[in-house]
Scaffold this motif. Structure first.
Motif, PDB file in Angstrom:
ATOM      1  N   LYS A  90      -4.710 -16.067   2.871  1.00  0.00           N
ATOM      2  CA  LYS A  90      -5.436 -16.247   4.138  1.00  0.00           C
ATOM      3  C   LYS A  90      -6.205 -17.554   4.121  1.00  0.00           C
ATOM      4  CE  LYS A  90      -4.760 -12.240   6.362  1.00  0.00           C
ATOM      5  NZ  LYS A  90      -4.124 -11.451   5.348  1.00  0.00           N
ATOM      6  N   VAL A 142      -5.863  -7.094  -3.562  1.00  0.00           N
ATOM      7  CA  VAL A 142      -6.560  -8.069  -2.714  1.00  0.00           C
ATOM      8  C   VAL A 142      -7.647  -8.729  -3.544  1.00  0.00           C
ATOM      9  CG1 VAL A 142      -8.030  -8.360  -0.689  1.00  0.00           C
ATOM     10  CG2 VAL A 142      -6.108  -6.790  -0.609  1.00  0.00           C
ATOM     11  N   THR A 202      -3.860 -11.892  -0.952  1.00  0.00           N
ATOM     12  CA  THR A 202      -3.243 -10.592  -1.187  1.00  0.00           C
ATOM     13  C   THR A 202      -1.979 -10.774  -2.017  1.00  0.00           C
ATOM     14  OG1 THR A 202      -4.048  -9.879   0.959  1.00  0.00           O
ATOM     15  CG2 THR A 202      -2.371  -8.518  -0.068  1.00  0.00           C
ATOM     16  N   LYS A 209      -8.040  -2.842   3.718  1.00  0.00           N
ATOM     17  CA  LYS A 209      -7.646  -1.747   4.595  1.00  0.00           C
ATOM     18  C   LYS A 209      -6.594  -2.220   5.593  1.00  0.00           C
ATOM     19  CE  LYS A 209     -10.212   1.561   7.417  1.00  0.00           C
ATOM     20  NZ  LYS A 209     -11.571   1.744   7.933  1.00  0.00           N
ATOM     21  N   TRP A 210      -6.655  -3.474   5.954  1.00  0.00           N
ATOM     22  CA  TRP A 210      -5.730  -4.019   6.951  1.00  0.00           C
ATOM     23  C   TRP A 210      -4.911  -5.148   6.322  1.00  0.00           C
ATOM     24  CZ3 TRP A 210      -6.203  -0.879  10.990  1.00  0.00           C
ATOM     25  CH2 TRP A 210      -7.424  -0.268  11.214  1.00  0.00           C
ATOM     26  N   PRO A 211      -4.009  -4.793   5.416  1.00  0.00           N
ATOM     27  CA  PRO A 211      -3.342  -5.845   4.637  1.00  0.00           C
ATOM     28  C   PRO A 211      -2.495  -6.793   5.474  1.00  0.00           C
ATOM     29  CG  PRO A 211      -2.334  -3.702   4.239  1.00  0.00           C
ATOM     30  CD  PRO A 211      -3.556  -3.442   5.035  1.00  0.00           C
ATOM     31  N   ILE A 255     -10.193  -6.461   4.360  1.00  0.00           N
ATOM     32  CA  ILE A 255      -8.804  -6.909   4.311  1.00  0.00           C
ATOM     33  C   ILE A 255      -7.941  -5.963   3.474  1.00  0.00           C
ATOM     34  CG2 ILE A 255      -8.892  -8.449   2.301  1.00  0.00           C
ATOM     35  CD1 ILE A 255      -7.384  -9.399   5.650  1.00  0.00           C
ATOM     36  N   ARG A 264      -0.425  -3.220  -4.047  1.00  0.00           N
ATOM     37  CA  ARG A 264      -1.090  -4.366  -3.461  1.00  0.00           C
ATOM     38  C   ARG A 264      -2.418  -4.664  -4.150  1.00  0.00           C
ATOM     39  NH1 ARG A 264       0.110  -2.880   1.850  1.00  0.00           N
ATOM     40  NH2 ARG A 264       1.672  -4.377   2.533  1.00  0.00           N
ATOM     41  N   ILE A 305      -0.039  -3.159  13.398  1.00  0.00           N
ATOM     42  CA  ILE A 305      -0.830  -3.458  12.205  1.00  0.00           C
ATOM     43  C   ILE A 305      -0.756  -2.278  11.258  1.00  0.00           C
ATOM     44  CG2 ILE A 305      -3.012  -2.670  13.209  1.00  0.00           C
ATOM     45  CD1 ILE A 305      -4.273  -5.068  11.579  1.00  0.00           C
ATOM     46  N   GLU A 306      -0.630  -2.594   9.984  1.00  0.00           N
ATOM     47  CA  GLU A 306      -0.490  -1.541   8.992  1.00  0.00           C
ATOM     48  C   GLU A 306      -1.859  -1.208   8.446  1.00  0.00           C
ATOM     49  OE1 GLU A 306       1.275  -1.213   4.488  1.00  0.00           O
ATOM     50  OE2 GLU A 306       2.083  -2.749   5.819  1.00  0.00           O
ATOM     51  N   LYS A 307      -2.119   0.078   8.305  1.00  0.00           N
ATOM     52  CA  LYS A 307      -3.379   0.472   7.680  1.00  0.00           C
ATOM     53  C   LYS A 307      -3.063   1.051   6.303  1.00  0.00           C
ATOM     54  CE  LYS A 307      -7.392   3.326   8.230  1.00  0.00           C
ATOM     55  NZ  LYS A 307      -7.821   4.608   8.731  1.00  0.00           N
ATOM     56  N   ALA A 308      -3.643   0.445   5.281  1.00  0.00           N
ATOM     57  CA  ALA A 308      -3.277   0.825   3.924  1.00  0.00           C
ATOM     58  C   ALA A 308      -4.021   2.070   3.485  1.00  0.00           C
ATOM     59  CB  ALA A 308      -3.583  -0.319   2.974  1.00  0.00           C
TER      60      ALA A 308
END
Lengths: 708, 548
Positions: free
Chosen positions: B221, B245, B227, A172-174, A170, B243, B28-31
């Protein structure tokens, strides 16, 4: 066909009601005051009282049950007291996770299991055959959490090939957000992102493979056996004689026929995995139903537990229903015949059921009062009164049954049976043993199994002589490695690990034996009564058994321990109780088979009483398959006990029991790895022994394999 | 036939990959790796409402998002420093506290921080009848029960008036349960009927003033992955890592493997057995500290229950038989043997004092213990010991410690039966005094001695409180505890607590304090600026990747 469906649905209805009652009572059977559990330790008496009033916890039970049903029908499963979220919302996150994992595991197990099974059957007595058999046996004998531990340590830790758990990275794919609850579907169809898809698959792989082990072993074994049988049949020989190549013969003719029962088995396994993935999910931190149940048990969160139990049982009932019906579709005989003696309550009149119900009442009362008094929720005087009443009822029944038994000569039958057994048992027993030993001389796996068990039994019996130290006494030497002084080192409490394992053989075998005997005894009573008397008794008893079977057995054991409390005795009860259906079903089937045989007819014709026939003629002739089942049951009892201990439901940890020893090692993290390894190996070895011996016994009893 | 099957297989696979690879799906965003900090915790967080929870797992997350009027110092000992209040004044009687508030502070939901907001937040946090209150307020009575009024003479001044003298009130305002929640959010919660749902709503829509926040509802989630995003309008320095997590894994082994593998950057509560390894690992920093906690064996003193432990001679005999060294060994040296009620880091810890039962060689103590038991008429004795079925911060391995005690008490002829119970059940049994022995512990939150004395060895209304394990209540002791709380002179106050320890342990021996467990966290060395404050809460706002 329609009537069959209708009848099956009708029979399922009381089970659903039963499940709802059981789930409702669960809230009250769980130890601890629900109000205090919800409000927390710092709550004042006044707040607790206010809460109890507001929630209606002081109302009579039937009123509460009515309200519970009302909520249920409107889809309200309550709230988790820990998170304060709707249980429905939480389940909608957890259920897809488990389904995704299970589907993947079943897919993997089917493809690999069938391939392995076919390969082994096509090339019998080759390395493939051996591998298939070895894998099938080790797979079902392995404590699954132990395998998970090894696999995780190896593939995720040392090699770094797989992630450690969770469903997705998660971090990596926030912004990932699941629309369907099924991450794989989201990745492929919603996000359409190959890298994301790969990441989801990558996370799924390891837990799915571990979860697939047991079904894969069963499928491989079943496929092999069926294929061998089919390949031996005339139409295959004809096909070969026609000049068909080996591939079409196997693919088109043999496999199609061999796989029908396998596919049914896959369906059943799927049902088991959905509720039974507790251990795998725990190891891999998979946010599914299994971990949900365990989390709820850890904090005694009643509503989630209630809901999960109902959901899993409901699903199970549905799967059983579908399996039943699919059998009917496959086998037309079931559609028409087989009604007598095996059909459900709706067929029986109330009058027939009533005496049985009356007879069962005191015992049920005993059970209810037992559970109720152990919760300590009521004052001592009331509990005492209840006990007196129930005990008086039981005594009344025992005395009157005794009188009837004496009058009808049943007691004499029992005494004579015991005398017979003593007289014949020895001679017959020795003869059978000699015969069996002769048989397994050619059956290498059984010899290995017998060897393993003998080794463990000798260890268990000779524990005081073999173990160099007291298994419970701390030696003030902590976490020492193996040395001449301590052969396997010491544990974190400073006890000699080798001595603990040796004594562990004794405790573990005794616990498994006690649990197996418990299920054997109760299962035999239930199964023989149901099978022999048929009719209403059969309907009532088998519905009870069906009810128990509407929960995956391991989950049932987990919930039982949660309700009864964590102790070794309760562990035996839990594992023993969940084994009852297996024995009851087998005994019933055997009794049904035997009772129509000619010598039973003959006994009836000469005027022998019904109980005497059951005890002296029918049961002794059912015993051998039950012994096979008990042998295999020992293996699964050891695994269940170890699994419960691993989940922290094992009770007093000073007892040297393998599951507990393993768990204590587990708690020591890196320092306990060796302890986890050896304790797991002991469990694996013993369970393997029982499974090998059980297989040998089964082959010995099976006339087809005997003749070969 | 074979060709057909093969073609089908290939085309299905191709379709799936085409479907997933051709794009066109939801964005979709890839961090990037240095934009995210991943924290793997042993606790879950399910109630992120500061007023409603008493779980340490929740508190840690709440303190990344919410702030109180004061905050604890970065390094121990605990000193209360300005936070949302820039300064404060206390009257001579310790009954009126006046706070000057910080200006220009914004809540996550855009509301302004001012005196009215403070008053509104306190009102919600201490009164179950408030229209916005959550279903429970675990700290309200103990910490804010003595507030008589909260006045707001101007926009940036708040005055608390107390019923009685209370020198520790500043510490209470620093507790996470005193975090200030936005008035806009509280207004919104007034419109939610069920108290449960108010708390659930706040969990998904945090509205504090802290450096991090949960930006969208979907960032929560489930309780397992949360997050947080840095708050752009934070009044202090904005958090460097955008960010964070938070993930969850109950298994300490699993957490250890993941931090070593570099899958996560921070883990909490590593298993004591792993501390040395982690410390030796060049990629990992292990930070350990002496925490404000205590693990003890409670002995039921209530004569009405009829346990042998109601006889002080039996209690002293048990205390004499306990040997703490092997217990410390069980913790792999991550705990210190402990002989009194207060942990060493708490004010009032009696330096140098050792109860008489804990002195001398063990053989002599055992002989004395046996004599005492004979005198009490209990040459042999069987006692039940309750223990938590899951690990606690002060008791990492409950069954192992209990088992060790069982071995030690066997030396004086006492047979101990162990019964692990889930916390909720154990809590009930403690309040009822259901067993002669309970292995349990306690954690302080503000460095205040009263946090230990009042709940554990006193109570209210002439009765022992709910958490009073020994069911020990003596009016004279309770009066002394009250007097110590009200004492304004700090050196005299310290002396009073030291005296209490001596009285209780020499005369009554209601408990055997066993040890005080150290705590630890581990983080990757590529992360800088992380710290654990003096109350044991990790703070992420200053964390950054090296070279960032």
């Amino acid at each position: 066909m329609l009537t069959l469906i209708a009848r099956r649905l009708l029979a399922a209805a009381p089970m659903l009601i039963g499940v709802s009652i059981a789930a409702f009572l669960l809230l009250h059977a769980l130890p601890g005051d629900p109000a205090r559990a919800i409000l927390g330790q710092r709550a004042t008496e006044e707040n607790v009282k206010r809460f109890r009033d507001a929630e209606g916890l002081n109302d009579p039970l039937p009123v509460q049950y009515g309200r519970f049903l009302g909520d249920l029908s409107s889809g309200d499963l309550g709230k988790s007291h820990r998170s304060n979220r709707d249980v429905v919302d939480e389940l909608s996150e957890r259920v897809p996770a488990t389904i995704e994992l299970t589907l993947f595991a079943i897919l993997f197990a089917s493809v690999a299991g069938i391939s392995l099974g076919v390969l082994a059957a096509v090339k019998p007595r080759t390395i493939w055959d051996f591998l298939c058999l070895a894998f099938a046996l080790v797979g079902v004998s392995m404590p699954i959490f132990w395998l998970g531990f090894l696999v995780q340590k190896g593939f995720a830790g040392e090699l770094g090939m797989f992630p450690f758990g969770a469903r997705l990275d998660i971090a990596k794919w926030p912004t990932f957000e699941s629309d369907t609850g099924f991450f794989l579907i989201d990745a492929i169809f919603v996000y359409r992102n190959a890298e994301l898809t790969f990441d989801v698959l990558h996370h799924l792989m390891l837990p799915a493979m571990v979860l697939a082990t047991v079904p894969m072993a069963l499928i491989a074994r079943m496929t092999r056996a069926n294929m061998l049988e089919i390949l031996d049949q005339d139409f295959i020989r004809t096909a070969r004689a026609k000049g068909l190549g080996p591939r079409p013969v196997i693919m088109r003719h043999a496999m199609r026929n061999a796989l029908i029962p396998v596919i049914t088995a896959i369906g059943t396994q799927f049902g088991y995995l959905l509720g039974g993935a507790v251990l795998t999910e725990t190891i891999f931190g998979w946010p599914g139903m299994g971990t949900y149940v365990i989390e709820a048990i850890d904090v005694l969160d009643a509503k989630p537990l209630q809901a999960s139990v109902m959901l899993i049982a409901g699903f199970f009932i549905a799967v059983n229903l579908i399996t039943d019906l699919s059998y009917a579709v496959i086998d037309p005989r079931l559609r028409h015949g087989g009604r007598k003696g095996s059909e459900s309550v709706p067929g029986a009149t109330l009058l027939q059921v009533f005496p049985w119900f009356l007879a069962a009442l005191p015992w049920l009362g005993l059970l209810v009062v037992g559970v109720w008094s152990s919760t300590g929720r009521s004052d001592a005087a009331t509990v005492r009164r209840a006990w007196m009443l129930v005990l008086a009822l039981v005594a009344l029944e025992v005395v009157s049954m005794g009188a009837i038994a004496l009058y009808r000569g049943w007691l004499k039958a029992v005494v004579m049976t015991v005398a017979d057994a003593l007289r014949n048992g020895l001679t017959r027993g020795i003869a059978s043993l000699v015969d069996f030993l002769k048989f397994i001389r050619r059956h290498k796996p059984a010899i290995i199994g017998l060897g393993l068990i003998l080794f463990m039994v000798i260890t268990a019996v000779g524990a005081p002589l073999i173990a160099p130290y007291d298994p419970m006494e701390g030696l003030q030497r902590y976490n020492e490695p193996a040395s001449g002084e301590f052969w396997l080192g010491t544990d974190a409490q400073g006890r000699d690990l080798f001595s603990r394992l040796v004594w562990g053989a004794r405790t573990t075998l005794l616990i498994a034996l006690a649990a197996t005997l418990l299920s054997l005894l109760l299962g035999t009573v239930v199964g023989s009564l149901a099978g022999y008397f048929g009719g209403a008794a059969d309907g009532l008893l088998m519905r009870g058994i069906d009810f128990m079977m509407s929960f995956p057995s391991f989950l049932l054991a987990v919930v039982t321990v949660a309700v009864l409390g964590r102790s070794l005795n309760n562990l035996i009860w839990a594992v023993g109780i969940v084994g009852i259906p297996l024995f009851a079903r087998q005994v019933r089937a055997e009794v049904l088979r035997v009772k129509s045989l000619e010598y039973v007819e003959a006994a009836r014709a000469v005027g022998t009483g019904r109980v005497a026939i059951l005890l002296r003629t029918v049961l002794p002739n059912c015993i051998t398959p039950i012994i096979v089942l008990a042998t295999l049951g020992m293996g699964s009892a050891i695994l269940d006990v170890a699994g419960l201990a691993f989940l922290g439901l094992g009770g007093d940890p000073f007892v040297p029991e393998w599951g507990l020893i393993l768990k204590l090692g587990w708690d020591e993290s890196s320092k306990g790895a060796f302890q986890v390894g050896v304790a797991g190996a002991c469990i694996l070895g013993t369970v393997l022994g029982f499974n090998l011996l059980g297989d040998g016994l089964r082959d010995w009893l099976d006339p087809r394999t005997r003749l070969k | 036939m074979r060709f057909f099957q093969l073609a089908l297989l290939i085309s299905t696979t191709a379709f799936v990959f085409f479907a997933s690879a051709c794009g066109g799906g939801k964005e979709i965003e890839k961090a990037e790796e240095d934009e995210v900090l991943t924290v793997l915790r042993g606790d879950k967080s399910e109630i992120l409402d500061p007023h409603a929870t008493n779980s340490g797992g929740d508190a840690n997350l709440i303190q990344q998002m919410y702030e109180g009027l004061v905050r604890p110092s970065e390094r121990p000992p605990v000193v209360w420093e300005p936070c949302l209040a820039e300064s404060w004044e206390v009257d001579g009687e310790f009954k009126t506290y006046t706070f000057k508030l910080r200006k220009g502070v914004k809540f996550h939901d855009g509301a302004d921080f001012n005196a009215a907001a403070v008053k509104r937040s306190y009102d919600r946090g201490r009164n179950l009848d408030d229209p916005a209150a959550p279903p429970k307020l675990p700290y309200a009575e103990e910490y804010f029960g003595d507030i008589v009024s909260i006045e707001t003479p101007d926009d940036h001044t708040v005055v608390f008036k107390l019923k009685e003298t209370n020198p520790k009130f500043i510490a209470n305002t620093g507790l996470f349960a005193a975090s200030i929640v936005s008035p806009t959010a509280i207004k919104h919660m007034e419109g939610i009927k069920a108290a449960n749902e108010r708390q659930g709503w706040l969990t998904r829509h945090p509205a504090g003033t802290g450096p991090y926040t949960i930006a969208t509802e979907s960032d929560y989630k489930d309780s397992m992955t949360i997050t947080m995003t840095s708050f752009d309008e934070y009044w202090g320095d904005k958090a460097a890592i955008p960010r964070v997590v938070f993930k969850w894994s109950q298994d300490a082994k699993n957490r250890r493997e993941q931090i070593i593998a570099g899958d996560v950057q921070l883990i909490d509560s590593p298993a004591p057995a792993d501390w040395k390894d982690l410390d030796a690992n060049a990629d990992v920093t292990l930070y350990s500290w002496k925490a404000e906690n205590l693990c003890y064996l409670g002995m039921n003193t209530d004569p009405a229950k009829g346990f042998a432990t109601s006889d002080v001679r039996v209690r002293k005999a048990i205390a004499l038989a306990v040997n703490r060294d092997p217990l410390v060994a069980l913790y792999d040296g991550t705990a210190v043997a402990h002989h009194v009620l207060l942990p060493p880091v708490t004010m009032g810890f009696p330096e140098g004092y050792l109860p008489s039962t804990d002195k001398g060689p063990r053989d002599e103590r055992l002989a004395k213990a046996r004599d005492l038991l004979v005198e009490a008429g209990h040459e042999t004795l069987t006692l039940k010991l309750l223990l938590p079925s899951v690990a606690r911060p002060y008791l990492g391995k409950p069954p192992q410690v209990a088992d060790m005690l069982r071995q030690q008490l066997a030396d004086i002829g006492i047979t101990v039966e162990l019964e692990p119970q889930p916390m909720a059940q154990l809590g009930d049994n403690i309040t009822e005094g259901a067993a002669p022995l309970v292995l349990i512990g306690w954690m302080g939150e503000t460095g205040e001695p009263d946090d230990f004395w009042r709940p554990l060895l006193s109570g209210g209304g002439g009765r022992p409180g709910n958490s009073n394990v020994p069911r020990f209540y003596r009016q004279d002791v309770a009066d002394q505890i009250d007097a110590a709380l009200r004492e304004r002179d700090s050196s005299r106050r310290r002396a009073m607590y030291e005296n209490l320890e001596k009285t209780v342990h020499e005369e009554f021996r209601p408990m055997v304090p066993l040890l005080s467990a150290m705590q630890a966290m581990a983080w990757r060395t590529e992360v800088d600026g992380l710290y654990v404050d003096s109350t044991g809460t990790y703070r992420l706002a200053k964390a950054r990747y090296k070279g960032q």
